[in-house]
Scaffold this active site. Structure first.
Site, mmCIF file in Angstrom:
data_model
loop_
_atom_site.group_PDB
_atom_site.id
_atom_site.type_symbol
_atom_site.label_atom_id
_atom_site.label_comp_id
_atom_site.label_asym_id
_atom_site.label_seq_id
_atom_site.Cartn_x
_atom_site.Cartn_y
_atom_site.Cartn_z
ATOM 1 N N THR A 161 0.811 -1.219 0.000
ATOM 2 C CA THR A 161 0.000 0.000 0.000
ATOM 3 C C THR A 161 0.844 1.269 0.000
ATOM 4 O O THR A 161 0.398 2.294 -0.504
ATOM 5 C CB THR A 161 -0.962 0.023 1.196
ATOM 6 O OG1 THR A 161 -0.221 -0.090 2.411
ATOM 7 C CG2 THR A 161 -1.971 -1.115 1.089
ATOM 8 N N CYS A 162 2.051 1.220 0.521
ATOM 9 C CA CYS A 162 2.906 2.417 0.515
ATOM 10 C C CYS A 162 3.326 2.803 -0.900
ATOM 11 O O CYS A 162 3.728 3.940 -1.144
ATOM 12 C CB CYS A 162 4.148 2.189 1.367
ATOM 13 S SG CYS A 162 3.782 2.075 3.121
ATOM 14 N N PHE A 163 3.252 1.836 -1.810
ATOM 15 C CA PHE A 163 3.700 2.064 -3.185
ATOM 16 C C PHE A 163 2.577 1.887 -4.209
ATOM 17 O O PHE A 163 2.842 1.897 -5.413
ATOM 18 C CB PHE A 163 4.862 1.129 -3.523
ATOM 19 C CG PHE A 163 5.988 1.219 -2.546
ATOM 20 C CD1 PHE A 163 6.806 2.329 -2.524
ATOM 21 C CD2 PHE A 163 6.203 0.216 -1.615
ATOM 22 C CE1 PHE A 163 7.841 2.441 -1.597
ATOM 23 C CE2 PHE A 163 7.231 0.309 -0.693
ATOM 24 C CZ PHE A 163 8.048 1.424 -0.672
#
Length: 113
Positions: free
Chosen positions: A80-82
């Site tokens: 989710t961070c990317f």
């Protein structure tokens, strides 16, 4: 591209069989399932103001990305961070459909809405 355009691919081409199967699966999803996919991959179920070209990751603007992994026995994995989905190279629609739904339904994480 269908609902998550603009997007990018790593290890696949836009026309690869698995990527085409992915978009076919997404077309078959209900709106609720599409929001669950968005939550699974980006950490939020809200479409950003201005559309998907305005998705952000930990390092600023970050397109929805499909990255190839070759072990087709694995479930899809999200980062989710990317805004990235690691998608195994499934050969069959039914396999991709069922494994993506299993991954989406069994994920737990932080909700940043």
């Amino acid at each position: 591209m269908f609902p998550l355009s603009p997007s990018s691919v790593i290890g696949y081409s836009e026309s690869s069989h698995t990527v085409q199967l992915f978009w076919e699966v997404i077309k078959s999803f209900s709106n609720e399932q599409r929001l669950q996919l968005l939550q699974f991959v980006t950490g939020t179920s809200s479409i950003p103001f201005g559309g998907f070209r305005n998705l952000y990751g930990t390092n600023g603007p970050q397109l929805f990305t499909i990255q190839k992994i070759t072990d087709y026995t694995l479930l899809p994995v999200s980062h989710t961070c990317f805004n990235r989905l690691d998608l195994p190279e499934y050969a069959q629609y039914a396999t991709l459909h069922s494994k993506l739904k299993i991954a989406m339904m069994n994920s737990a994480g932080f909700d940043i809405e």
